[in-house]
Structure formats: C-alpha cells, structure tokens
Write an enzyme that holds these catalytic residues in place. Structure first.
Site, PDB file in Angstrom:
ATOM      1  N   TYR A 142       0.856  -1.181   0.000  1.00 58.33           N
ATOM      2  CA  TYR A 142       0.000   0.000   0.000  1.00 58.33           C
ATOM      3  C   TYR A 142       0.892   1.230   0.000  1.00 58.33           C
ATOM      4  O   TYR A 142       1.828   1.324   0.800  1.00 58.33           O
ATOM      5  CB  TYR A 142      -0.902   0.005   1.244  1.00 58.33           C
ATOM      6  CG  TYR A 142      -1.798   1.220   1.349  1.00 58.33           C
ATOM      7  CD1 TYR A 142      -2.851   1.421   0.450  1.00 58.33           C
ATOM      8  CD2 TYR A 142      -1.606   2.166   2.359  1.00 58.33           C
ATOM      9  CE1 TYR A 142      -3.675   2.534   0.556  1.00 58.33           C
ATOM     10  CE2 TYR A 142      -2.431   3.277   2.468  1.00 58.33           C
ATOM     11  CZ  TYR A 142      -3.468   3.459   1.562  1.00 58.33           C
ATOM     12  OH  TYR A 142      -4.283   4.556   1.664  1.00 58.33           O
TER      13      TYR A 142
ATOM     14  N   LYS B 116       3.964   9.224   8.906  1.00 57.01           N
ATOM     15  CA  LYS B 116       3.754   8.698  10.268  1.00 57.01           C
ATOM     16  C   LYS B 116       4.713   9.292  11.304  1.00 57.01           C
ATOM     17  O   LYS B 116       4.538  10.427  11.707  1.00 57.01           O
ATOM     18  CB  LYS B 116       3.797   7.161  10.233  1.00 57.01           C
ATOM     19  CG  LYS B 116       2.715   6.605   9.262  1.00 57.01           C
ATOM     20  CD  LYS B 116       2.370   5.181   9.459  1.00 57.01           C
ATOM     21  CE  LYS B 116       1.491   4.627   8.362  1.00 57.01           C
ATOM     22  NZ  LYS B 116       0.092   4.530   8.640  1.00 57.01           N
TER      23      LYS B 116
ATOM     24  N   ASP C 142       9.446   2.892  -0.047  1.00 55.13           N
ATOM     25  CA  ASP C 142       8.393   3.551   0.712  1.00 55.13           C
ATOM     26  C   ASP C 142       8.584   3.188   2.185  1.00 55.13           C
ATOM     27  O   ASP C 142       8.260   2.073   2.612  1.00 55.13           O
ATOM     28  CB  ASP C 142       7.022   3.100   0.192  1.00 55.13           C
ATOM     29  CG  ASP C 142       5.886   3.799   0.922  1.00 55.13           C
ATOM     30  OD1 ASP C 142       6.143   4.456   1.947  1.00 55.13           O
ATOM     31  OD2 ASP C 142       4.731   3.673   0.460  1.00 55.13           O
TER      32      ASP C 142
HETATM   33  N1  PLP Z   1       2.861   4.242   2.289  1.00 55.58           N
HETATM   34  C1  PLP Z   1       2.756   3.304   3.241  1.00 55.58           C
HETATM   35  C2  PLP Z   1       3.766   2.199   3.309  1.00 55.58           C
HETATM   36  C3  PLP Z   1       1.726   3.356   4.186  1.00 55.58           C
HETATM   37  O1  PLP Z   1       1.621   2.422   5.122  1.00 55.58           O
HETATM   38  C4  PLP Z   1       0.804   4.433   4.106  1.00 55.58           C
HETATM   39  C5  PLP Z   1      -0.309   4.526   5.076  1.00 55.58           C
HETATM   40  O2  PLP Z   1      -0.555   3.674   5.871  1.00 55.58           O
HETATM   41  C6  PLP Z   1       0.956   5.383   3.110  1.00 55.58           C
HETATM   42  C7  PLP Z   1       1.992   5.266   2.206  1.00 55.58           C
HETATM   43  C8  PLP Z   1       0.011   6.540   3.026  1.00 55.58           C
HETATM   44  O3  PLP Z   1       0.212   7.380   4.104  1.00 55.58           O
HETATM   45  P1  PLP Z   1      -0.968   8.377   4.598  1.00 55.58           P
HETATM   46  O4  PLP Z   1      -2.018   7.501   5.191  1.00 55.58           O
HETATM   47  O5  PLP Z   1      -0.281   9.261   5.581  1.00 55.58           O
HETATM   48  O6  PLP Z   1      -1.432   9.107   3.408  1.00 55.58           O
END
Ligand code: PLP
Length: 441
Positions: A145, A272, A244
């Site tokens: 994700y 986060k 990521d």
């Molecule tokens: N990338 C990863 C690995 C994530 O776990 C998340 C959210 O859980 C995101 C991107 C997206 O972050 P946000 O929810 O702050 O938009």
C-alpha cells in the site's frame, strides 16, 4: 468492561455526517463485526473512550506514535509553537530544524521535501521519478500500500484488502484505465517476474516502488536478495529505486529499513513518525534527482501547509528523542519479550485447534499470521494469507477490545509497540490472547 453508550451515540452521529461513518475506511470496524469505539484521549500506552473505558493501545494511530500518546515533550513543543503561530506559508527555521535532522543522520537522504501525508509523499516521489527519467511506467508489488492516490490503488493492501472479496483483486474503482496502464503490478518475492518485466519494458520503467518491509498486507518479511535484485535491475536500466518507508522510517532504527540493511534507494518516502502525530510526509534522496523539483527544476510540487510549524515542532521533538535517547533498545527488548512469551505461552494454547498463529515481528512492528494448523510456512506474498484468517481475527479483536486491549480492526493490519509500554503490558497482551484462543475451536 463498562458499556459503550456514548461511543454508540457518537457512531450514530458519525454515520449521518461521513460516508460509512468515517474519515478513513478501516476505522469503521466493518471487517471485525462490531461498532467502533469513539476515542476521547490518550496517555502513554493507553487510550480512553468517551465512556471512560481504558484500552492498552497497540494501534498507536497506525504507527506514528512510537513514543506513545501525548508524550510530554511533544505536547510542550506543540504548545510553545502554537503560541508563536500555526502557519506562515513561508521559509521558517522550524522546517530547517527537522530537515537537517534528517539529512545529517540519514546518508541516502541528501535533500528532502516536506508534504502533509504519506500519500502525498509517494505521489510526489513518483512524479519526480517520471519527470527525471522521462518515462511513464511504475512497478509496484501486490499487497503493498502506497497511499490513496490514483496510480497506486491497484492490488493494494491496507483498507483495500480489508474490504475486498478477492484477495488478488484489491483495486479501487474511479481510476482511469490509462492511469493503471502505467502501473505494472508484480508479485512480491518473485525474481523471475521482475527480471521478465525489465527484459521486456526496461527502458520504459521510471521507477520500482516497494515497501521494503511490506506491512499493509500483514507483515510479509522479504528476502534481502529480492530487494537487491530490484536495486540491481533499476540501476542497470536507468530506473529509480523508491523505498516507501512511511511505516519503517524511524521505526526500524532512525534510518529505517534502508539504513538497517545497507540499501541505497534513489528516493525514499516518509510519513507517520516523522510528524510526531501531526500530519506530515516527506520524500527525499539523491540531490541529483531532487534538484529537478520546482523551483530549482521543472517537476511541480507544492503545498499551502507543507512544512507546517506545529507539525515540524512535533516531528523535531520526536526525531531528536529517537536520536539521543535509548528508545530503540527498549522497543527491541519489548519486542523480544513479546516473541519469547508468544512461543512459550501462546503456542502451547494453540495445540489441537483447527488453526494456528505465528507471531511475525521485526523490531517494534508485529503481526498475527493466522493459518491452518500444520501449515507453518513463512509467508512473503499476500495471496499466501489464509482466507479464514479474517473470521478468526474478528473474534480475537472483539474479545480483546472487550477486555481492554486495542488491536488493529483488520486481520491484515500490523500492531505497533510504543516506548511508553512496559513488560507488564506485553504480558497483558499475551494473557488476553491466550484467553480468547481458549474460546475459539
Ligand atoms: N505508504 C505506506 C507504506 C503506508 O503504510 C501508508 C499509510 O498507511 C501510506 C503510504 C500513506 O500514508 P498516509 O495515510 O499518511 O497518506
């Protein structure tokens, strides 16, 4: 536990105001079969709902709260900053403070830009990769994700997986075909598929993006050779390697997965923890690539609230504590205690059941891999997750919540330990888990 009368009232109000009652899907508790609790406050390892019930919290706002709730230093820094002003939309010392902490302590981040969420960080990093390489295609992996922007909502984890009927088809409607045409989705842990994709499309691939420790479809720990293959093929074909680290960043140690295992991604995305509980994301990497961002370069990216002073203050306080105090040592000790107690106490409680559970963990991230008894394999791909796991997990969730232990309301989401926890909290988790296992055949 006492009643959830006030939570119920708030849920009735929420349903009238928000689609599905929520501002982010998994909060609706749909896949665990009960009404959500409405949270009023949090302190340390605990949250309190509107009815005054306390819960030991293993969600920690889905990862940001590595120090626990309302860390006193973070509260002071936000309060002090609020008195000075909450937003200027201009150059500030506060964004330098956080930016310098990052580039001075993470060797593969030579330049960084702040945004407001992990989604924005990934979206902007992908645009930069496309602008820099002058190519369109992006490779992502099934179950990873990367936020909710269009080109990444194809076979993604997190809420998409939680609400999908078919584990291999977790994509969102509303994405034009022409967008997803440029997203190539490959299985995790599959060197051949990766090699084939590069052999046929190598000179069209702008970037490969991966959660190096995929944590949105359970916790699918990857072989390091697989990640090395990505590093090797991207370098060979002039594509960018994007890690990521929205979850892993500052959690697996200050420099995240890349730092821990010695990878040098071209770009990295954060979210986060970096905002200390306020909305922040960031992307960064090699200066040579980052300089293509506007106004130095032509790839456009902007934000009214980017580098917001309150968020910078919270992030700076947390990152300084992570650098200067022994936070990770304690988190690792707690994680090891969780692992040891799981093996010595939970495993025996599973003997004779139709299902079993493995605790998958890395540092302070953990996941319950519920699987058919006798099928003890390590899993690295989303399609290997047992289709009966969500049903069993829902029972575990409801029981634990009732007993005052708050875990993620989805079988596919991981848990997070916080620095505010103590050994007794690990014991509470283990004992409550053993109790609920006793109620399931
Ligand atoms: N990338 C990863 C690995 C994530 O776990 C998340 C959210 O859980 C995101 C991107 C997206 O972050 P946000 O929810 O702050 O938009």
């Amino acid at each position: 536990m006492s009643e959830n009368e006030k939570s119920h009232e708030i849920w009735e109000r929420s349903k009238k105001v928000f689609p599905g009652g929520v501002n982010s899907p998994v909060r609706a508790y749909q896949s665990v079969g009960r009404e959500p609790i409405a949270i009023r406050s949090g302190k340390g390892a605990y949250i309190t709902d509107e009815d005054g019930n306390n819960y030991l919290d293993f969600v920690n706002s889905w990862g940001p709260l590595i120090l626990g709730h309302s860390d006193p230093d973070v509260v002071v820094s936000i309060t002090k900053q609020a008195a000075l002003g909450t937003s200027f939309g201009a150059v500030t010392k506060y964004e330098c403070d956080l930016g310098e902490l990052i580039i001075n302590n993470i060797p593969h981040v030579e330049s960084v830009r702040f945004v407001n969420s992990g989604t924005e960080a990934v979206m902007s990093a992908l645009r930069l990769a496309r602008g820099y390489t002058e190519r369109d295609k992006i490779i992502k992996f099934e179950g990873c994700y990367h936020g909710h922007h269009d080109s990444m909502l194809v076979k993604a984890g997190s809420g998409l997986l939680t609400f999908s009927d078919d584990i291999s088809e977790s994509s969102s409607p509303g994405i034009p075909q022409s967008f997803s045409d440029n997203t190539i989705v490959l299985p995790l842990d599959d060197n051949d598929a990766l090699t084939k994709a590069f052999a046929t499309l190598g000179n069209e691939i702008a970037a490969v993006i991966i959660e190096p420790l995929p944590a949105n479809s359970g916790l699918l720990i990857q072989r390091k050779e697989f990640l090395q293959k990505i590093q090797e093929l991207t370098a060979k074909h002039g594509s960018l390697f994007i890690m990521d680290e929205v979850i892993n960043g500052f959690r697996l140690g200050f420099s995240g997965f890349a730092g821990k295992y010695g990878f040098i991604p071209d770009l990295v995305t954060y979210g986060k923890i970096i905002g200390g509980g306020l909305p922040v994301g960031a992307f960064g990497g090699k200066k040579e690539i980052m300089k293509h961002l506007s106004p130095e370069g032509k790839v456009y990216q902007a934000g009214t609230l980017s580098g917001n002073p309150l968020a910078m203050a919270a992030g700076t306080t947390v990152l300084k504590k992570l650098l200067n105090e022994d936070i990770y040592t304690k988190l690792n000790r707690l994680s090891n205690e969780l692992g040891e107690k799981f093996d010595s106490r939970v495993k025996p409680a599973l003997v004779g059941k139709s299902f079993s559970i493995d605790l998958v963990r890395e540092e302070s991230i953990f996941w319950l891999n519920i699987h058919a008894n006798g099928n003890e394999n390590e899993i690295r791909q989303v399609t290997q997750i047992w289709d009966k796991a969500p049903e069993i997990y829902a029972q575990i969730f409801r029981y634990m919540l009732q007993e005052g232990v708050h875990i993620a309301p989805s079988a596919y989401e991981v848990g997070f330990l916080s620095y505010a926890m103590e050994s007794k909290d690990i014991l509470t988790y283990i004992e409550t888990l053993i109790e609920v296992i006793g109620t399931i055949d």
